[in-house]
Design an enzyme around this catalytic site. Structure first.
Site, PDB file in Angstrom:
ATOM      1  N   ASP A  37       0.804  -1.229   0.000  1.00 21.33           N
ATOM      2  CA  ASP A  37       0.000   0.000   0.000  1.00 21.33           C
ATOM      3  C   ASP A  37       0.827   1.265   0.000  1.00 21.33           C
ATOM      4  O   ASP A  37       0.321   2.351  -0.250  1.00 21.33           O
ATOM      5  CB  ASP A  37      -0.839   0.046   1.290  1.00 21.33           C
ATOM      6  CG  ASP A  37      -2.063  -0.819   1.209  1.00 21.33           C
ATOM      7  OD1 ASP A  37      -2.701  -0.825   0.163  1.00 21.33           O
ATOM      8  OD2 ASP A  37      -2.362  -1.492   2.215  1.00 21.33           O
TER       9      ASP A  37
HETATM   10  C1  BGC Z   1       0.169   1.119   6.342  1.00 22.19           C
HETATM   11  C2  BGC Z   1      -0.236  -0.059   5.539  1.00 22.19           C
HETATM   12  C3  BGC Z   1      -1.717   0.016   5.276  1.00 22.19           C
HETATM   13  C4  BGC Z   1      -2.070   1.333   4.634  1.00 22.19           C
HETATM   14  C5  BGC Z   1      -3.525   1.485   4.312  1.00 22.19           C
HETATM   15  C6  BGC Z   1      -0.276   2.369   5.681  1.00 22.19           C
HETATM   16  O1  BGC Z   1       0.044   3.454   6.468  1.00 22.19           O
HETATM   17  O2  BGC Z   1       1.556   1.108   6.538  1.00 22.19           O
HETATM   18  O3  BGC Z   1       0.130  -1.231   6.188  1.00 22.19           O
HETATM   19  O4  BGC Z   1      -2.084  -1.027   4.447  1.00 22.19           O
HETATM   20  O5  BGC Z   1      -1.652   2.383   5.429  1.00 22.19           O
HETATM   21  O6  BGC Z   1      -4.337   1.603   5.411  1.00 22.19           O
HETATM   22  C1  NOJ Z   2      -1.971  -3.850   5.291  1.00 23.65           C
HETATM   23  C2  NOJ Z   2      -3.100  -3.970   4.335  1.00 23.65           C
HETATM   24  O1  NOJ Z   2      -4.250  -4.417   5.007  1.00 23.65           O
HETATM   25  C3  NOJ Z   2      -2.780  -4.893   3.206  1.00 23.65           C
HETATM   26  O2  NOJ Z   2      -3.811  -4.872   2.280  1.00 23.65           O
HETATM   27  C4  NOJ Z   2      -1.485  -4.490   2.570  1.00 23.65           C
HETATM   28  O3  NOJ Z   2      -1.231  -5.378   1.542  1.00 23.65           O
HETATM   29  C5  NOJ Z   2      -0.369  -4.422   3.565  1.00 23.65           C
HETATM   30  N1  NOJ Z   2      -0.729  -3.535   4.610  1.00 23.65           N
HETATM   31  C6  NOJ Z   2       0.957  -4.005   2.955  1.00 23.65           C
HETATM   32  O4  NOJ Z   2       0.984  -2.662   2.646  1.00 23.65           O
END
Ligand code: BGC
Ligand code: NOJ
Length: 810
Positions: A483
């Site tokens: 993400d």
């Molecule tokens: C986090 C991710 C998460 C994303 C969306 C980011 O700040 O590091 O793990 O999936 O936000 O919520």
């Molecule tokens: C948490 C999110 O829920 C997941 O969808 C994502 O792939 C990981 N973070 C990595 O960014």
């Protein structure tokens, strides 16, 4: 240092000190009604949706950490204490919190009074049941004052924390007998209320928070408890609560039992009222009657334990590693159930208001749990698929209550569609239910746009090939699985989200992780097409898969490993040419799972590079070197301090991808070494450093560049749970459900002599014993099924009975 121990016979983790390095929590509930409960009873309860239908209030970010929950106060002479240690924090003479499967039990004592509090949500019941047993262990009569406490949330958890100008005036309650009802907003648009009841006469109550606690006190010193008397307050606005006051006399050696129920009721419009302004309590009373005796509670508890034993019995491991056995046979499967139910919505790191059900997350969660409750997996798949768009793209998240896609977040995470192929193929392999492919499923929740689930898979596949970039590699969109790798974002404004901002609209940034993912699930799609006789689709799809493999070899090989991406400007991401972020884990994982360039040795080189550059004593970091400055063209990944989260943290979710890659190469010792490093039961001894629960995986462990390498965060809700179960069960222990049977293909450490697995599959039980006489990693010499030699390594579908399987590696 340890804070407890595993009690495998009871399937419990027993916490022996309330002062764990962080709250160590558990989940109550199996379907629709849930509670989070810490080892000091903190947490909250909700119906279906932690954002929209929250029963009790919880303050994240509180000081001290974890204040607020379902509390019982015992005033015994001058000493006031809680069976759960908090909130009074009176030192106890003894304390144990036993987190079990969908229940938690607190055993404690003080000054000759002992308490046994069992909290659970019975199967098919919309209420938390608390069975509290108090026993006088002294030789004198005790007169104890018992106060219960729960603080109501005004239903919408986000609004509850923000809209005070309204909320402080809306609270409404009713009291009848020993039941305290919460009915805020029931008069208008809500058809639900909550109640907190006890199966005994009470001596008083409070429903107004300040009347109970006092304006200037904390949960640890409620005024009413200090005064030894409830005030019988009726809340009008402000903060409604529910507190019972019971005077308990216990003779020497005597025990008394109380059943409290924190319940939820929905009424149809025409049934809402008993009389003007008085809620219809029929259903609530029926719920109370269901649990008005200890015997009834204990019977429901036995049912719950039975339910879990049956579920777990479908996959049981017996090996020389007791830490592994308890993870595989109990805790990993349990965590898979929790992630399946919660997605990423409600934990002590997820507030329950931000993130509903993720499209990619929920599809991945299914692979860890499909063998246990295939019917629920089926329903979930159809719900998820209904949030897809006609072009194959999809909403990134949806709300569990409404099942509608989250408009504010939208779509364009280009890995999303492919995960549907993973969940559907895993479901069919487990169940043989090909009929799911013919289910008509809406696009964008619009029934008029319904198409077969198979069509959904087809558009998932074509969404990738319709969105290729300059190197014929998949466009990344807002982000792929990572993400935080936001290659079109270019954000300079701290008030905008990296996930939803796309300041550049180019079609240049490409993802090599999606390329690998596409090859893996493209092949899966082809296999599925062949199974159902769709030869043409299969043929056409294989041309695209081959073309993708070619593009990866031509444009995504950096010499020693696979690149991660091409950025907006067409520059390499994850290349030796870069100063920071030279190598990333995701593309090594997916391209090796896809076995791209196996013959040319690319797979081996890629995994060797992972070992050399990304491996650490606590797991494999996401990238290296960590970013030390904000790179606007990369987005959020470069915002995290080095070694945390997606910036070179050990993001446990993606470690299993590399482990699978290793098993495909046959390197069982390396695969096991990686597996063991992040497996929580092996980390129990370093709980002080690891900080989070030793019985569940966490999303992230601080990486080698962090201030405190090895410190865990974001426990419970992570795709790590399902991926690790999938990896250990299918690739290390090597038991793989397939369309035509149960395929056996272990890849284990060479020093394992043998192990046994009980695996239920399509109605039959297979008792599989694997022997490794010559100490190898991979390769099967012979298989016997019920005493007869088997050709090949696929156990046929036997539909009933128990069958003995003997596998000899060699
Ligand atoms: C986090 C991710 C998460 C994303 C969306 C980011 O700040 O590091 O793990 O999936 O936000 O919520
Ligand atoms: C948490 C999110 O829920 C997941 O969808 C994502 O792939 C990981 N973070 C990595 O960014």
């Amino acid at each position: 240092m340890k804070y407890g121990f595993f009690d495998d016979a009871n399937k419990e983790y027993v916490i022996t000190s309330p002062k764990t390095p962080f709250p160590w929590i558990n989940y109550l509930g199996n379907k629709d009604f849930f509670g989070l409960i810490s080892n000091t009873a903190g947490g909250y309860t909700f119906y279906k949706d932690a954002k929209f239908r929250r029963l009790t209030r919880y303050r994240y970010n509180n000081v001290p950490v974890d204040m607020g929950g379902r509390y019982y106060y015992l005033k015994d002479e001058d000493c006031t204490w809680n069976p759960t240690f908090k909130p009074c924090q009176t030192e106890l003479d003894s304390y144990e919190c036993r987190h079990g499967l969908s229940y938690s039990r607190f055993l404690s004592s003080k000054n000759g009074l002992s308490s046994n509090l069992l909290c659970f949500i019975p199967l098919d019941y919309m209420g938390e049941v608390h069975l509290l047993k108090l026993k006088n262990e002294s030789n004198q009569t005790k007169k104890v004052k018992l106060f219960s406490f729960a603080e109501w949330c005004l239903w919408n958890a986000e609004d509850d924390m923000t809209n005070f100008q309204r909320n402080l005036s809306t609270g409404e309650v009713e009291v009848e007998g020993s039941a305290l009802y919460h009915k805020t907003e029931y008069k208008e648009r809500r058809n639900h209320y909550a109640f907190f009841s006890v199966n005994t006469k009470i001596n008083g109550f409070d429903t107004d928070r300040e009347s109970f606690i006092g304006m200037h006190n904390g949960f640890d010193k409620p005024q009413a408890v200090e005064n030894g008397k409830a005030t019988d307050s009726i809340a009008h606005g402000w903060s409604p609560i529910a507190s019972h006051y019971i005077e308990v006399e216990l003779k020497a050696g005597e025990e008394k039992e109380f059943v409290f129920v924190l319940g939820y009721v929905e009424n149809k419009d025409e049934e809402k009222w008993a009389s003007k302004g008085i809620i219809n309590k029929t259903k609530a009373k029926a719920m109370m009657a269901q649990f008005d005796t200890t015997q009834k509670v204990e019977a429901a508890f036995a049912n719950l334990q039975n339910y879990w034993s049956n579920l777990l019995d479908k996959f049981q491991l017996d090996s020389q590693e007791s830490e592994l056995n308890r993870m595989v046979s109990i805790w990993n499967q349990y965590q898979c159930m929790v992630t399946f139910n919660m997605s990423r919505s409600a934990s002590f790191f997820e507030s329950g208001i931000g993130r509903g059900m993720g499209f990619r997350d929920s599809n991945q969660d299914i692979i860890g749990f499909v063998h246990q409750i295939p019917e629920q997996a089926r329903e979930r798949i159809l719900d998820i698929a209904a949030t897809q768009f006609e072009d194959g793209g999809c909403y990134h998240q949806y709300q569990p209550l409404t099942k509608m896609g989250n408009h504010a977040l939208g779509g364009d995470f280009n890995d999303d569609p492919l995960w549907l192929i993973l969940s559907v193929s895993s479901y069919i392999k487990e169940t043989g239910d090909f009929a799911i492919l013919d289910e008509m499923v809406p696009f964008d929740n619009d029934e008029s746009k319904a198409q077969s689930l198979f069509t959904h898979l087809k558009v998932s596949f074509s969404h990738v090939i319709n969105n290729l970039g300059p190197h014929q590699l998949p466009l990344i969109g807002r982000a792929d699985w990572n993400d935080c790798l936001n290659l079109n974002c270019f954000s300079t404004n701290p008030n905008e989200s990296f996930q939803t901002t796309g300041n550049k609209k180019g079609r240049t940034a490409e993802s090599i992780m999606i390329a690998g993912l596409f090859v893996v699930y493209g092949k899966e799609f082809i296999k599925l097409c062949k199974q159902i006789g769709k030869r043409e689709e299969a043929q056409e799809a294989s041309l695209h898969v081959k073309a993708m493999e070619k593009s990866v070899k031509e444009h995504a090989w950096d010499g020693e490993w696979f690149l991660r991406a091409y950025d907006y400007y067409g520059k390499k991401v994850g290349s030796n040419e870069n100063k920071e972020g030279k190598i990333f884990i995701e593309s090594q994982g997916w391209c090796t799972m896809a076995e791209i360039g196996k013959e040319e040795g690319l797979m081996k080189k890629s995994l060797d590079s992972v070992k050399e550059r990304l491996d650490t004593p606590y797991g494999i970091v996401l990238n290296n070197p960590a970013f030390t400055e904000y790179k606007i063209e990369y987005g959020e990944i470069s915002t995290y301090p080095a070694g945390y989260k997606e910036n070179a943290g050990i993001f446990c979710h993606n470690n299993p991808w590399v482990i699978i890659g290793e098993t495909l190469l046959g390197r069982g010792d390396q695969a096991w070494d990686y597996f063991r490093k992040i497996c929580p039961s092996y980390l129990e001894e370093i709980s002080d450093l690891h900080k989070v629960e030793p019985y569940v995986y966490c999303q992230m462990v601080a990486g080698k560049d962090a201030f405190k390498p090895g410190e865990g965060k974001n426990s419970w809700l992570t795709g790590t749970a399902s991926w690790n179960f999938y990896t250990i069960s299918q690739y290390i222990l090597g038991i793989q459900p397939d369309y035509d049977g149960l395929k056996i293909d272990p890849c284990i450490p060479s020093d394992w002599k043998e192990y046994s697995v009980r695996r239920q599959f399509r109605g039959a039980m297979y008792e599989i014993k694997v022997l490794n006489p010559s100490g190898i990693n991979k390769g099967i010499k012979s298989i016997e099924l019920d005493g007869k030699a088997l050709n090949g390594n696929i156990l046929p579908i036997l539909t009933s009975g128990t069958h003995q399987v003997k596998v000899i590696l060699g």
